[in-house]
Scaffold this active site. Structure first.
Site, mmCIF file in Angstrom:
data_model
loop_
_atom_site.group_PDB
_atom_site.id
_atom_site.type_symbol
_atom_site.label_atom_id
_atom_site.label_comp_id
_atom_site.label_asym_id
_atom_site.label_seq_id
_atom_site.Cartn_x
_atom_site.Cartn_y
_atom_site.Cartn_z
ATOM 1 N N ASP A 45 83.344 -10.258 80.894
ATOM 2 C CA ASP A 45 83.215 -9.115 81.794
ATOM 3 C C ASP A 45 82.251 -8.084 81.214
ATOM 4 O OD1 ASP A 45 83.606 -7.250 83.743
ATOM 5 O OD2 ASP A 45 85.785 -7.238 83.601
ATOM 6 N N ASP A 46 81.128 -7.910 81.863
ATOM 7 C CA ASP A 46 80.125 -6.898 81.477
ATOM 8 C C ASP A 46 79.391 -7.233 80.169
ATOM 9 O OD1 ASP A 46 81.314 -5.638 83.640
ATOM 10 O OD2 ASP A 46 81.818 -3.788 82.583
ATOM 11 N N CYS A 85 82.163 -6.638 89.335
ATOM 12 C CA CYS A 85 83.253 -7.572 89.033
ATOM 13 C C CYS A 85 83.782 -8.394 90.205
ATOM 14 C CB CYS A 85 84.422 -6.799 88.444
ATOM 15 S SG CYS A 85 84.039 -5.957 86.916
ATOM 16 N N ARG A 89 83.059 -12.522 91.099
ATOM 17 C CA ARG A 89 84.119 -13.539 90.976
ATOM 18 C C ARG A 89 84.335 -14.275 92.301
ATOM 19 N NH1 ARG A 89 86.654 -11.723 85.977
ATOM 20 N NH2 ARG A 89 85.060 -10.209 85.367
ATOM 21 N N LYS A 138 91.437 -12.038 83.734
ATOM 22 C CA LYS A 138 91.207 -11.072 84.822
ATOM 23 C C LYS A 138 90.957 -11.783 86.147
ATOM 24 C CE LYS A 138 87.740 -7.658 86.189
ATOM 25 N NZ LYS A 138 86.812 -6.626 85.682
ATOM 26 N N HIS A 140 91.053 -9.941 89.843
ATOM 27 C CA HIS A 140 90.228 -8.942 90.550
ATOM 28 C C HIS A 140 89.711 -9.392 91.915
ATOM 29 C CE1 HIS A 140 87.778 -5.062 89.604
ATOM 30 N NE2 HIS A 140 88.679 -4.941 90.579
ATOM 31 N N SER A 163 90.582 -4.832 86.729
ATOM 32 C CA SER A 163 89.924 -4.417 85.482
ATOM 33 C C SER A 163 90.886 -3.704 84.530
ATOM 34 C CB SER A 163 88.757 -3.474 85.781
ATOM 35 O OG SER A 163 87.778 -4.163 86.503
ATOM 36 N N HIS A 237 84.655 -5.539 78.809
ATOM 37 C CA HIS A 237 84.751 -4.377 79.702
ATOM 38 C C HIS A 237 85.504 -3.267 78.962
ATOM 39 C CE1 HIS A 237 85.946 -2.027 83.225
ATOM 40 N NE2 HIS A 237 85.247 -2.825 84.023
ATOM 41 N N ASP A 289 80.175 -11.918 84.278
ATOM 42 C CA ASP A 289 80.219 -11.526 85.706
ATOM 43 C C ASP A 289 79.117 -10.574 86.116
ATOM 44 O OD1 ASP A 289 81.219 -9.243 84.360
ATOM 45 O OD2 ASP A 289 82.594 -8.772 85.992
ATOM 46 N N ASN A 290 78.584 -9.836 85.163
ATOM 47 C CA ASN A 290 77.489 -8.894 85.456
ATOM 48 C C ASN A 290 76.991 -8.330 84.125
ATOM 49 O OD1 ASN A 290 80.225 -7.154 86.549
ATOM 50 N ND2 ASN A 290 79.041 -6.220 84.919
ATOM 51 N N LYS A 310 74.675 -3.218 84.552
ATOM 52 C CA LYS A 310 75.736 -3.423 85.559
ATOM 53 C C LYS A 310 75.537 -2.570 86.817
ATOM 54 C CE LYS A 310 80.730 -2.646 86.001
ATOM 55 N NZ LYS A 310 82.003 -2.703 85.276
HETATM 56 MG MG MG Z 1 82.181 -6.815 85.261
#
Ligand code: MG
Length: 481
Positions: A45-46, A85, A89, A138, A140, A163, A237, A289-290, A310
């Site tokens: 994540d991130d 996010c 996904r 996660k 989300h 998150s 994240h 994811d980003n 992001k």
């Molecule tokens: Mg993310």
């Protein structure tokens, strides 16, 4: 030749090819006739494009990710489906651009929408082939019971429903006094029920190891059956959490420590596969994811040479680290520079396993020829499309070396003082007009060449408008409470 003879011929032919593959290292062409491979997708994540050793990270080492690159394929133009996010996904699990499945923005705790239970996820696609399926980490994509992983094809779910910063705690670990104060306690869910709450920064420190232990347990329990494991780390994240064994281990502060623990986690997964004799029967995918959440300063990652991060459709928002390994199938040390996306994983997995594709329109395409390193293999996409983080409107089109920006506003991180110790710094409101970049010459999107190549810009503009017209006509709704 009768039908029966024909089928026998096909079966013998594929057997012969596969025997050659097992003895001579020749790539097996009849993947359908093999026992289908296990699939593991590790989704961080991130994490930034430059946050692994094999992508140029400085200040920390990632020996296990680097080993994945050495044993398999490293992509340099792999995109997340979206720059934030939830939509990212949704795209990963359905093989669709997120606006097609109605997930155009980040979801909040108690949100009235979620990924529509009518959509087919990778897990649901694999269930008819007798796969054991687990989502660890996660989710989300909606936190009401009707939206949870257990309703989207996963036999098991263990993790956070959204998150890890969606909790009533400030970045300093004290009770929030701002808008976050109204958030409910952050639940750790087993199946569909909370089994604990993440209340403190010390609780966050446990997440990566907790997820890893659960993932390893799942692999061990399903060693004799094909399985699909979706391991979606909450880290890196913010708020960052790292266990004792990695705290202070990097030369780049807590963010580096967190990535080192994720790298350890990858090592644990692969070590387990090896111990169980499953490494050559398992496709392992690692991506994010980003891009990095840059206004968190030293609590954010790095997109390296890419612009912004992001939430933006600059390359730093969506171009991601992506590694895949499957010894015996994916040639070692392969580097793929062709465009590919997270939306391609579902159709790629369908081809590798023989699973039936969803019966609705999807946007992803199989990238099996890229994985297998077929000489001259090209991206299956004439163009990839980048959509705005809050409403799914088109912002950019990439085709080959060219990327066109439609006029748009964006979160701007450059030129603003980043945060320190986890406190967010400000972002600006940037704006770009029409702009064309040659990503081969200008990966940082600095030199607008639209005046020099008006025909290229016009072609990409037309592709973008056709894409959006089709998407608007055929978009499907999210699930609603
Ligand atoms: Mg993310």
């Amino acid at each position: 030749m009768t039908r029966r003879e024909f089928l026998r011929e096909v079966a013998m032919g594929s057997l012969a090819t596969c025997l050659a593959a097992s003895t001579g290292g020749l790539a097996c062409r009849s993947l359908f006739h093999q026992p289908p491979p296990n699939i593991i997708i590790i989704y961080t994540d991130d994490q930034g494009y430059a946050d692994a050793g094999c992508y140029g990270a400085e200040g920390f080492e990632t020996p296990n990710l680097d080993k994945m690159a050495a044993n398999g394929v490293r992509f340099t133009s792999f995109y997340s489906p979206y720059a934030s996010c939830s939509p990212s996904r949704a795209g990963l699990l359905t093989g669709c651009y997120p606006p097609r499945v109605g997930i155009n923005r980040v979801l909040f705790p108690g949100d009235k929408i979620g990924l529509n239970p009518a959509e087919t996820t990778i897990a649901e696609m694999l269930k008819p082939l007798n796969y054991a399926t687990a989502c660890v980490g996660k989710w989300h994509l909606g936190d009401h019971p009707e939206f949870l992983p257990t309703r989207q094809g996963f036999d098991e779910y263990f993790g956070l429903p959204y998150s890890n910063d969606m909790w009533p705690v400030g970045f300093d670990g004290q009770p929030a006094t701002n808008w976050k104060a109204k958030y409910p306690p952050l639940p750790l869910i087993e199946g569909e029920e909370p089994v604990a709450y993440i209340r403190t920064l010390a609780d966050q420190d446990k997440l990566t190891t907790l997820y890893t232990e659960r993932a390893v347990k799942f692999i061990r329990a399903h060693r004799d059956q094909p399985f699909f494991l979706y391991l979606a780390h909450s880290m890196p994240h913010v708020p960052l959490g790292v266990s004792e064994k990695f705290r202070g281990k990097s030369r780049q502060g807590k963010y580096g420590d967190v990535i080192m623990e994720i790298d350890w986690s990858v090592g644990e997964i692969i070590k387990t596969l090896r111990e169980l004799g499953l490494e050559r029967k398992t496709l392992v995918v690692f991506t994010s994811d980003n891009g990095p959440w840059l206004n968190f300063g030293n609590h954010a990652g790095s997109a390296g040479p890419l612009r912004e991060g992001k939430g933006t459709t600059w390359e730093g928002g969506q171009r991601e680290i992506c590694l895949m390994q499957w010894p015996g199938k994916i040639p070692p040390g392969l580097v793929c520079r062709e465009m590919a996306s997270g939306i391609d994983l579902l159709p790629t997995i369908a081809e590798l396993t023989g699973a039936e594709l969803p019966r609705v329109k999807i946007d992803g395409r199989s990238i099996v020829p890229l994985l297998l390193g077929k000489p001259g293999a090209k991206s299956p996409h004439e163009a990839l499309f980048y959509h705005y983080e809050n409403d799914g409107q088109l912002q950019c089109v990439r085709s080959g070396r060219w990327k066109l920006h439609f006029p748009h506003y964006f979160r701007q991180y450059e030129g603003f003082e980043p945060g320190k110790d986890g406190y967010p710094g400000p972002t600006g409101r940037g704006h770009t007009g029409w702009a064309l970049y040659d990503l081969e010459q200008d990966i940082g999107e600095r030199h607008n060449v639209i005046e020099l190549y008006p025909d290229v810009a016009e072609h990409l503009r037309r592709l973008g408008e056709e894409h959006m017209a089709e998407l608007r006509a055929n978009a499907r709704p999210p699930g609603r409470i």
